[in-house]
Design a protein around this motif. Sequence first.
Motif, PDB file in Angstrom:
ATOM      1  N   GLN A  35       0.650  57.982   4.414  1.00 47.79           N
ATOM      2  CA  GLN A  35       1.409  58.048   3.152  1.00 47.79           C
ATOM      3  C   GLN A  35       0.953  59.229   2.444  1.00 47.79           C
ATOM      4  OE1 GLN A  35       3.961  55.532   0.552  1.00 47.79           O
ATOM      5  NE2 GLN A  35       4.724  54.779   2.670  1.00 47.79           N
ATOM      6  N   GLN A  36      -0.257  58.035   1.728  1.00 46.98           N
ATOM      7  CA  GLN A  36      -1.455  60.302   1.226  1.00 46.98           C
ATOM      8  C   GLN A  36      -1.677  60.489   1.399  1.00 46.98           C
ATOM      9  OE1 GLN A  36      -2.284  58.260  -2.212  1.00 46.98           O
ATOM     10  NE2 GLN A  36      -2.696  60.424  -1.775  1.00 46.98           N
ATOM     11  N   GLU A  37      -1.881  60.579   3.320  1.00 50.50           N
ATOM     12  CA  GLU A  37      -2.858  61.765   3.409  1.00 50.50           C
ATOM     13  C   GLU A  37      -1.368  62.321   4.514  1.00 50.50           C
ATOM     14  OE1 GLU A  37      -5.177  59.659   7.350  1.00 50.50           O
ATOM     15  OE2 GLU A  37      -3.402  59.718   7.438  1.00 50.50           O
ATOM     16  N   ILE A  38      -0.434  62.017   3.658  1.00 49.81           N
ATOM     17  CA  ILE A  38       1.027  63.203   3.463  1.00 49.81           C
ATOM     18  C   ILE A  38       1.187  63.969   3.074  1.00 49.81           C
ATOM     19  CG2 ILE A  38       3.700  63.453   3.616  1.00 49.81           C
ATOM     20  CD1 ILE A  38       3.486  60.881   6.250  1.00 49.81           C
ATOM     21  N   ALA A  39       0.904  63.227   1.228  1.00 51.89           N
ATOM     22  CA  ALA A  39       1.251  63.764   0.643  1.00 51.89           C
ATOM     23  C   ALA A  39      -0.322  64.303  -0.063  1.00 51.89           C
ATOM     24  CB  ALA A  39       1.323  62.421  -0.557  1.00 51.89           C
ATOM     25  N   ASP A  40      -1.693  64.579   0.767  1.00 49.47           N
ATOM     26  CA  ASP A  40      -2.555  65.041   0.193  1.00 49.47           C
ATOM     27  C   ASP A  40      -2.734  66.726   0.875  1.00 49.47           C
ATOM     28  OD1 ASP A  40      -4.232  62.812  -1.344  1.00 49.47           O
ATOM     29  OD2 ASP A  40      -5.391  62.251   0.644  1.00 49.47           O
ATOM     30  N   LYS A  41      -1.922  66.315   2.227  1.00 47.81           N
ATOM     31  CA  LYS A  41      -1.288  67.663   3.150  1.00 47.81           C
ATOM     32  C   LYS A  41      -0.735  68.283   1.972  1.00 47.81           C
ATOM     33  CE  LYS A  41      -2.620  65.714   7.738  1.00 47.81           C
ATOM     34  NZ  LYS A  41      -3.522  66.470   7.819  1.00 47.81           N
ATOM     35  N   VAL A  42       0.851  67.835   1.541  1.00 44.85           N
ATOM     36  CA  VAL A  42       2.043  69.025   1.175  1.00 44.85           C
ATOM     37  C   VAL A  42       1.401  69.261  -0.383  1.00 44.85           C
ATOM     38  CG1 VAL A  42       4.267  68.124   0.638  1.00 44.85           C
ATOM     39  CG2 VAL A  42       3.422  67.830   2.765  1.00 44.85           C
ATOM     40  N   GLY A  43       0.589  67.761  -1.055  1.00 48.27           N
ATOM     41  CA  GLY A  43       0.451  68.190  -2.031  1.00 48.27           C
ATOM     42  C   GLY A  43       1.217  67.950  -3.493  1.00 48.27           C
ATOM     43  N   VAL A  44       1.760  66.825  -3.256  1.00 49.86           N
ATOM     44  CA  VAL A  44       2.848  65.445  -4.362  1.00 49.86           C
ATOM     45  C   VAL A  44       2.024  64.550  -4.236  1.00 49.86           C
ATOM     46  CG1 VAL A  44       4.745  67.070  -3.433  1.00 49.86           C
ATOM     47  CG2 VAL A  44       3.905  64.730  -2.216  1.00 49.86           C
ATOM     48  N   SER A  45       2.122  62.871  -4.554  1.00 48.29           N
ATOM     49  CA  SER A  45       1.802  62.472  -4.739  1.00 48.29           C
ATOM     50  C   SER A  45       2.504  61.066  -4.265  1.00 48.29           C
ATOM     51  CB  SER A  45       2.295  61.427  -6.139  1.00 48.29           C
ATOM     52  OG  SER A  45       3.315  61.509  -6.629  1.00 48.29           O
ATOM     53  N   ARG A  46       1.500  60.240  -3.524  1.00 49.88           N
ATOM     54  CA  ARG A  46       1.779  59.434  -2.726  1.00 49.88           C
ATOM     55  C   ARG A  46       3.529  58.871  -3.199  1.00 49.88           C
ATOM     56  NH1 ARG A  46       2.938  54.763  -2.188  1.00 49.88           N
ATOM     57  NH2 ARG A  46       2.238  53.734  -4.322  1.00 49.88           N
ATOM     58  N   LYS A  47       3.246  58.636  -4.345  1.00 46.68           N
ATOM     59  CA  LYS A  47       4.993  58.365  -4.564  1.00 46.68           C
ATOM     60  C   LYS A  47       5.788  58.711  -4.625  1.00 46.68           C
ATOM     61  CE  LYS A  47       6.697  55.998  -9.178  1.00 46.68           C
ATOM     62  NZ  LYS A  47       6.833  55.253 -10.508  1.00 46.68           N
ATOM     63  N   THR A  48       6.178  59.498  -4.681  1.00 44.62           N
ATOM     64  CA  THR A  48       6.739  61.018  -4.323  1.00 44.62           C
ATOM     65  C   THR A  48       7.133  60.156  -2.986  1.00 44.62           C
ATOM     66  OG1 THR A  48       5.790  62.809  -6.053  1.00 44.62           O
ATOM     67  CG2 THR A  48       7.065  62.982  -4.626  1.00 44.62           C
ATOM     68  N   ILE A  49       6.212  60.723  -2.294  1.00 46.52           N
ATOM     69  CA  ILE A  49       5.926  60.492  -0.577  1.00 46.52           C
ATOM     70  C   ILE A  49       6.837  58.782  -0.549  1.00 46.52           C
ATOM     71  CG2 ILE A  49       4.916  60.314   1.760  1.00 46.52           C
ATOM     72  CD1 ILE A  49       4.796  62.907   0.697  1.00 46.52           C
ATOM     73  N   ASN A  50       7.023  58.163  -0.902  1.00 46.13           N
ATOM     74  CA  ASN A  50       7.409  57.062  -0.936  1.00 46.13           C
ATOM     75  C   ASN A  50       8.976  56.940  -1.507  1.00 46.13           C
ATOM     76  OD1 ASN A  50       7.694  53.853  -2.359  1.00 46.13           O
ATOM     77  ND2 ASN A  50       6.488  53.552  -0.387  1.00 46.13           N
ATOM     78  N   LYS A  51       9.114  57.694  -2.581  1.00 43.97           N
ATOM     79  CA  LYS A  51      10.526  57.911  -2.955  1.00 43.97           C
ATOM     80  C   LYS A  51      11.268  58.510  -1.784  1.00 43.97           C
ATOM     81  CE  LYS A  51      12.733  59.990  -6.694  1.00 43.97           C
ATOM     82  NZ  LYS A  51      14.168  59.231  -5.804  1.00 43.97           N
ATOM     83  N   TRP A  52      10.679  59.547  -1.450  1.00 37.60           N
ATOM     84  CA  TRP A  52      11.300  61.297  -0.291  1.00 37.60           C
ATOM     85  C   TRP A  52      11.316  59.839   0.921  1.00 37.60           C
ATOM     86  CZ3 TRP A  52       8.064  65.550  -0.152  1.00 37.60           C
ATOM     87  CH2 TRP A  52       8.260  66.334  -1.562  1.00 37.60           C
TER      88      TRP A  52
END
Length: 65
Positions: A26-43
């Motif tokens: 989730q952190q790698e995705i967040a870093d690539k997309v430019g959002v927080s890990r928390k946002t990725i988890n919510k999505w």
Amino acid sequence: MTELTTKQKKEWARTLFLDGTQMFTQQEIADKVGVSRKTINKWITDEKWGELRISLTMTKDQSIK
């Protein structure tokens, strides 16, 4: 470079999450997309990406058998 919309970021994150060739955290995705890990988890939770990933995997396995 033009800033991506939230919808575009979500679609990109979804694509990365469902990518069968690499298992991004989730952190790698967040870093690539430019959002927080928390946002990725919510999505992932709200959009049920985990269930979708499982169904895609099951379909592939069933096809092989």
